[in-house]
Design a protein around this motif. Structure first.
Motif, PDB file in Angstrom:
ATOM      1  N   ILE A 161      42.298  38.316  39.533  1.00  0.00           N
ATOM      2  CA  ILE A 161      42.270  37.320  39.215  1.00  0.00           C
ATOM      3  C   ILE A 161      41.545  36.200  40.248  1.00  0.00           C
ATOM      4  N   ALA A 162      41.712  36.579  41.721  1.00  0.00           N
ATOM      5  CA  ALA A 162      40.932  35.953  42.092  1.00  0.00           C
ATOM      6  C   ALA A 162      39.153  36.266  42.477  1.00  0.00           C
ATOM      7  N   THR A 163      38.880  37.863  41.353  1.00  0.00           N
ATOM      8  CA  THR A 163      37.441  38.108  41.816  1.00  0.00           C
ATOM      9  C   THR A 163      37.019  37.224  40.716  1.00  0.00           C
ATOM     10  N   ALA A 164      37.706  37.247  39.333  1.00  0.00           N
ATOM     11  CA  ALA A 164      37.368  36.449  38.167  1.00  0.00           C
ATOM     12  C   ALA A 164      36.829  34.897  38.626  1.00  0.00           C
ATOM     13  N   LEU A 165      37.721  34.292  39.395  1.00  0.00           N
ATOM     14  CA  LEU A 165      38.049  32.995  39.838  1.00  0.00           C
ATOM     15  C   LEU A 165      36.992  32.481  40.967  1.00  0.00           C
ATOM     16  N   GLY A 166      36.732  33.832  41.394  1.00  0.00           N
ATOM     17  CA  GLY A 166      34.976  33.654  42.656  1.00  0.00           C
ATOM     18  C   GLY A 166      35.902  33.262  44.286  1.00  0.00           C
TER      19      GLY A 166
END
Length: 498
Positions: free
Chosen positions: A370-375
């Motif tokens: 999730i953190a990666t997807a949100l940058g």
């Protein structure tokens, strides 16, 4: 109508949901968790209470799952020693069951698939001379012993939620997720509180950790999913203690399943579990007479003291939302988890399957995606961070208890031990400056004082007597029906005062 704006909305307050909320909050994301009932109120409080690698999973060649689970066993023993502790398991061998060489080989793998730090290796036993053979009926002359761990499952959920809240997350109990719509900037979700109030949440991402209701929650987002779950009911029974000692037993049954027999709450024995397909339309899970009889037969076949349904003092059931891998036998369906990320717009991550032992790894994986997807940059951190109460100041559990006994000499040893296994290093915060029983207020039943209940209401989202008696503690098991009714009346007074 209340509107919240967050980075992440977590649907579901079981072990997975609370773990994801904690991990994501610790990475710096703003988080809101919505649980339609009580935290850990469904599957996560209805487990066999074990942190284990899953010895029988080796038969299905799930070596990666077992290795990961064994590794997590060591992590949780370190992070929460007050609610997770070692337990020795006795595995009798019977003619006609799995041969002894197979058991020995399986235990060798179990000992060595992951690095053991705190737990001893397996060993062979001769029940003709070893005291652990005494409760058995004599049909088994030989067996093995190995180590796994026990966990207070419902408290594991609460501690994750408390740590998430301490790191900034908002935790809403008895608040149902009723739908969400996607747009270019994120999600607009609606939540309905128990009293009927509606909240709107603007979230950049959603984590669907609704457990048995994961498909229902997906449907309410309008996102189609190829993955499916299989609902498998696991039932347990509790009977008066069958034997003395802290050792547990794992019994091979004639259907090639295993049944655990575990010391429970000091005075009882916990027996489980079953693996029965569960119909989603059947309502709340319950232990059927057929399941109870099955568990009684499995124990009576090998124990000196037979067990009958009339001995049962309590039973409980939970529904495991297993990822559907096509296996025909419910016992053969994988206990591994699958995470599915949908990025056709704002991120939506759905959790399929899983087991309580690996909840932290699941949460770490989910929060990382999730953190990666949100940058959002944020490293994994939970493997080295104790849960609330887990920091004992460098002392062992025995050392901590000994010191606590000197600080609170007025508390009976059994009561102090129970409080430690609830609150660990936060014991002083719960008891405050108490110097006598009177300082803790009335005993409301089962040893729960006004002071302790006030803590549960203020710090642990307790809203009903059942939350306190059957999930934050298991004191309901030690009380009569009349005592439980008296507790319910007193509960309302304390909650209003809090």
């Amino acid at each position: 109508m209340t509107t919240d704006t967050v980075d992440l909305l977590v649907i579901g307050g079981g072990a997975n949901g609370a773990g994801i909320a904690r991990d994501a909050a610790g990475r710096g994301l703003s988080v809101l968790l919505a649980e339609r009932g009580d935290l850990g109120g469904a599957t996560s409080s209805a487990s066999s209470k074990l942190v284990h690698g899953g010895l029988r999973y080796l038969e299905h060649y799930e070596f990666r799952l077992v290795r990961e689970a064994l590794g997590e066993r060591e992590v949780l023993l370190r992070l929460a020693p007050h609610i997770v502790w070692p337990m020795r398991f006795v595995l009798p061998h019977l003619a006609g069951m799995r041969p002894r060489w197979m058991l020995r080989a399986g235990l060798f793998l179990y000992d060595n698939l992951a690095r053991r730090v705190t737990l001893p290796a397996s060993e062979a036993l001769d029940f003709r001379t070893h005291p652990w053979g005494t409760p058995l009926n004599g049909e088994s002359r030989h067996g093995f012993a190995y180590s796994d761990a026990w966990v207070e499952d419902a408290r594991l959920v609460i501690l994750n939620a408390r740590d998430a809240a301490a790191r900034g997350a908002t935790i809403l109990v008895r608040t149902a997720f009723t739908g969400a719509k996607r747009d270019a900037q994120g999600w607009t979700a609606t939540l309905r509180e128990e009293g009927g109030e509606v909240r709107t949440v603007r979230a950049r991402a959603i984590a669907n950790a609704a457990g048995p209701w994961v498909m229902q929650a997906l449907g309410e987002t309008g996102v189609a999913a190829k993955d499916r779950i299989r609902l498998v009911r696991g039932s347990h029974i509790v009977v008066p203690a069958l034997y003395e000692g802290d050792q547990a037993y794992i019994l091979q049954n004639d259907d090639r399943r295993v049944v655990f027999v575990i010391p429970y709450e000091g005075r009882f024995t916990l027996i489980g579990t079953t693996d029965v397909p569960h119909d989603a339309d059947a309502g709340a899970p319950r232990c059927t007479p057929e399941e109870a009889a099955y568990l009684c037969r499995a124990v009576s076949r090998q124990f000196r003291r037979p067990v009958s349904p009339s001995d049962i003092v309590w039973s409980y059931s939970g529904v495991r939302p297993l990822h559907d891998d096509g296996a025909e036998n419910p016992s053969a369906v994988t206990r591994d988890y699958v995470l599915k990320m949908n990025t056709d717009g704002a991120p939506l991550l759905s959790v399929f399957g899983g087991k309580i032992t690996t909840y932290r790894r699941l949460a770490e994986d989910a929060a990382g995606q999730i953190a990666t997807a949100l940058g959002h940059a944020g490293a994994a951190w939970t493997a080295g961070a104790t849960l609330p109460g887990g920091d004992l100041g460098g002392r062992s559990s025995a050392e901590f208890l000994a010191e606590a006994a000197r600080r609170y000499p007025f508390l009976p040893a059994a009561q102090l031990r129970r409080l430690f296994h609830c609150y660990g290093g936060e014991l002083d915060a719960v008891l405050g400056q108490a110097r006598s029983p009177a300082d803790l207020g009335r005993d409301l039943g089962g040893g729960i004082t006004e002071r302790e209940l006030d803590w549960m209401v203020r710090q642990e989202w307790v809203r009903t007597p059942e939350d306190a008696l059957w999930r934050r503690t298991k004191r309901g098991l030690h009380m009569t029906e009349a005592e439980r009714q008296d507790f319910a009346r007193s509960f309302q007074e304390v909650r209003q005062a809090a």
